[in-house]
Structures are given as C-alpha cells and as structure tokens.
Design an enzyme around this catalytic site. Structure first.
Site, PDB file in Angstrom:
ATOM      1  N   HIS A 138      43.746  45.573  36.056  1.00 10.43           N
ATOM      2  CA  HIS A 138      44.233  45.193  37.379  1.00 10.43           C
ATOM      3  C   HIS A 138      45.344  44.163  37.224  1.00 10.43           C
ATOM      4  O   HIS A 138      45.617  43.688  36.116  1.00 10.43           O
ATOM      5  CB  HIS A 138      43.096  44.669  38.268  1.00 10.43           C
ATOM      6  CG  HIS A 138      42.408  43.448  37.745  1.00 10.43           C
ATOM      7  ND1 HIS A 138      41.245  43.490  37.020  1.00 10.43           N
ATOM      8  CD2 HIS A 138      42.734  42.147  37.838  1.00 10.43           C
ATOM      9  CE1 HIS A 138      40.882  42.267  36.694  1.00 10.43           C
ATOM     10  NE2 HIS A 138      41.771  41.423  37.181  1.00 10.43           N
TER      11      HIS A 138
HETATM   12  C1  T46 Z   1      41.644  38.634  34.420  1.00 11.23           C
HETATM   13  C2  T46 Z   1      40.795  38.921  33.275  1.00 11.23           C
HETATM   14  C3  T46 Z   1      41.252  38.166  32.069  1.00 11.23           C
HETATM   15  C4  T46 Z   1      33.805  36.179  40.223  1.00 11.23           C
HETATM   16  O1  T46 Z   1      32.816  36.102  40.949  1.00 11.23           O
HETATM   17  N1  T46 Z   1      34.572  35.065  39.988  1.00 11.23           N
HETATM   18  C5  T46 Z   1      35.653  35.088  39.173  1.00 11.23           C
HETATM   19  O2  T46 Z   1      36.291  34.057  38.983  1.00 11.23           O
HETATM   20  C6  T46 Z   1      36.024  36.332  38.563  1.00 11.23           C
HETATM   21  C7  T46 Z   1      37.226  36.430  37.663  1.00 11.23           C
HETATM   22  C8  T46 Z   1      35.238  37.434  38.811  1.00 11.23           C
HETATM   23  N2  T46 Z   1      34.152  37.353  39.614  1.00 11.23           N
HETATM   24  C9  T46 Z   1      33.313  38.525  39.796  1.00 11.23           C
HETATM   25  C10 T46 Z   1      34.018  39.697  40.455  1.00 11.23           C
HETATM   26  C11 T46 Z   1      33.343  40.902  39.833  1.00 11.23           C
HETATM   27  O3  T46 Z   1      32.190  41.215  40.556  1.00 11.23           O
HETATM   28  O4  T46 Z   1      32.923  38.987  38.496  1.00 11.23           O
HETATM   29  C12 T46 Z   1      32.911  40.403  38.443  1.00 11.23           C
HETATM   30  C13 T46 Z   1      33.810  40.904  37.332  1.00 11.23           C
HETATM   31  O5  T46 Z   1      35.174  40.598  37.631  1.00 11.23           O
HETATM   32  P1  T46 Z   1      36.386  41.468  37.092  1.00 11.23           P
HETATM   33  O6  T46 Z   1      36.042  42.900  37.158  1.00 11.23           O
HETATM   34  O7  T46 Z   1      37.618  41.042  37.826  1.00 11.23           O
HETATM   35  O8  T46 Z   1      36.472  40.982  35.583  1.00 11.23           O
HETATM   36  P2  T46 Z   1      37.499  41.390  34.452  1.00 11.23           P
HETATM   37  O9  T46 Z   1      36.898  40.931  33.191  1.00 11.23           O
HETATM   38  O10 T46 Z   1      37.861  42.827  34.551  1.00 11.23           O
HETATM   39  O11 T46 Z   1      38.830  40.544  34.739  1.00 11.23           O
HETATM   40  C14 T46 Z   1      38.824  39.144  34.672  1.00 11.23           C
HETATM   41  C15 T46 Z   1      39.590  38.525  35.822  1.00 11.23           C
HETATM   42  O12 T46 Z   1      39.181  39.062  37.056  1.00 11.23           O
HETATM   43  C16 T46 Z   1      41.058  38.755  35.745  1.00 11.23           C
HETATM   44  O13 T46 Z   1      41.691  37.854  36.604  1.00 11.23           O
HETATM   45  O14 T46 Z   1      42.838  38.415  34.284  1.00 11.23           O
HETATM   46  O15 T46 Z   1      39.411  38.680  33.463  1.00 11.23           O
END
Ligand code: T46
Length: 143
Positions: free
Chosen positions: A52
């Site tokens: 994303h």
């Molecule tokens: C990025 C890479 C490096 C939260 O509740 N708080 C937070 O601060 C974040 C980042 C996520 N979440 C929740 C939202 C989703 O339910 O944690 C779950 C997994 O999040 P996400 O799918 O966005 O995680 P990644 O590992 O795909 O991506 C993350 C960051 O979102 C993104 O900004 O740059 O790590």
C-alpha cells in the site's frame, strides 16, 4: 509532493557488553517528530506485508533483528528500488506517496517503524489499490 526514500545510518554505542543504540529525535538520523512507534514480528515464512501507499506520512524502518527487503515503487514510470534492511543500525526513511512492499523476512525478524503521524483506525490515510496509487501519482505530478 514530498516523495523520498533513503537509507540512514544510526549510531550504536558499543563496549565489551555489546551495543546500545539510542535514537534522539531531532538530534539523530530521524528527520521528523515521532508520534507513533510500532513493530512487526512473527512473520510466517514467505509472507509479505505493506502493499500500500500513504498519502502523506514519514516513517523510518529499522530491522532491529533479522532482515527483510523493502520494495519502493514511486509510480509515474520511475524505476522501482529495492532496499535490504539487515542491520539494527541501518534505517530506511520513506516519505510520502510511495508504494511499499516488505518481503523475504528472515525467521525471527523484528521490523521497527517510527512514524510522524498517529494511526486513524476509522479512516487510515492509505491507498491499498495499486491503480488508485498510480492515478494519484499522475495527478500529483500534474500539479
Ligand atoms: C508501512 C509498513 C512498513 C494499527 O492499529 N496501528 C498502526 O499504527 C498500524 C501501522 C496498523 N494498525 C493495524 C491496522 C491493521 O489491522 O494493524 C493491522 C496491520 O496493519 P497493516 O496491514 O497496515 O500492516 P503492514 O505491515 O502491511 O504495513 C505497516 C504500515 O501500515 C505501513 O504504514 O509502511 O508497515
């Protein structure tokens, strides 16, 4: 449009007991005020994360244990760059509209992230569809 990705070297303090790596916002390599800290771990073999872009977010990624790859796609026909995070004193700053994909996580990897904005669970400022990302980049480049 702020759009920037670059590596930074952090400064560990080492002695016969090992290393301690302090990060002092405003003094060290973190070029923004940190409002949020998160880390990911327990990533199963072969799984990737990210896929994303953020409309406007500044982050620094540090593999404090293990290693992974971070693929950064800027859209607009620009070359994709892949970074390897494999040391606890190496950080990757990602700013702005960049499609990021983390992959090739070594077993037991812990990826630490410092970010300059809080996370809005109700309305995260993210783009999760690749074509929407490309369109947004084109729109920004026209400005
Ligand atoms: C990025 C890479 C490096 C939260 O509740 N708080 C937070 O601060 C974040 C980042 C996520 N979440 C929740 C939202 C989703 O339910 O944690 C779950 C997994 O999040 P996400 O799918 O966005 O995680 P990644 O590992 O795909 O991506 C993350 C960051 O979102 C993104 O900004 O740059 O790590």
């Amino acid at each position: 449009m702020v759009q920037n990705v670059y590596e930074v070297l952090l400064k560990p303090v080492g002695d016969e007991r090992g290393y301690l790596l302090p990060i002092e916002v405003g003094r060290d390599a973190v070029p923004f005020d940190v409002k949020r800290i998160y880390y990911m771990y327990g990533i199963p073999d072969g799984k990737g994360r990210g896929q994303h872009a953020h409309l406007d977010l500044r982050q620094i990624l540090i593999c404090v244990h293990g290693s992974c790859k971070v693929r950064c796609d800027y859209g607009g026909g620009r070359p994709v760059e892949t970074y390897i995070l494999d040391k606890p004193d190496k950080g990757l700053v990602i700013e702005g509209l960049v499609w990021r994909e983390m992959s090739d996580f070594e077993a037991e990897t812990v990826l630490l992230v410092l970010a300059d904005e809080h996370y809005d669970v109700a309305a995260p400022k993210e783009i999760r569809e690749y074509q929407v990302f490309l369109n947004k980049v084109d729109e920004e480049m026209m400005k």
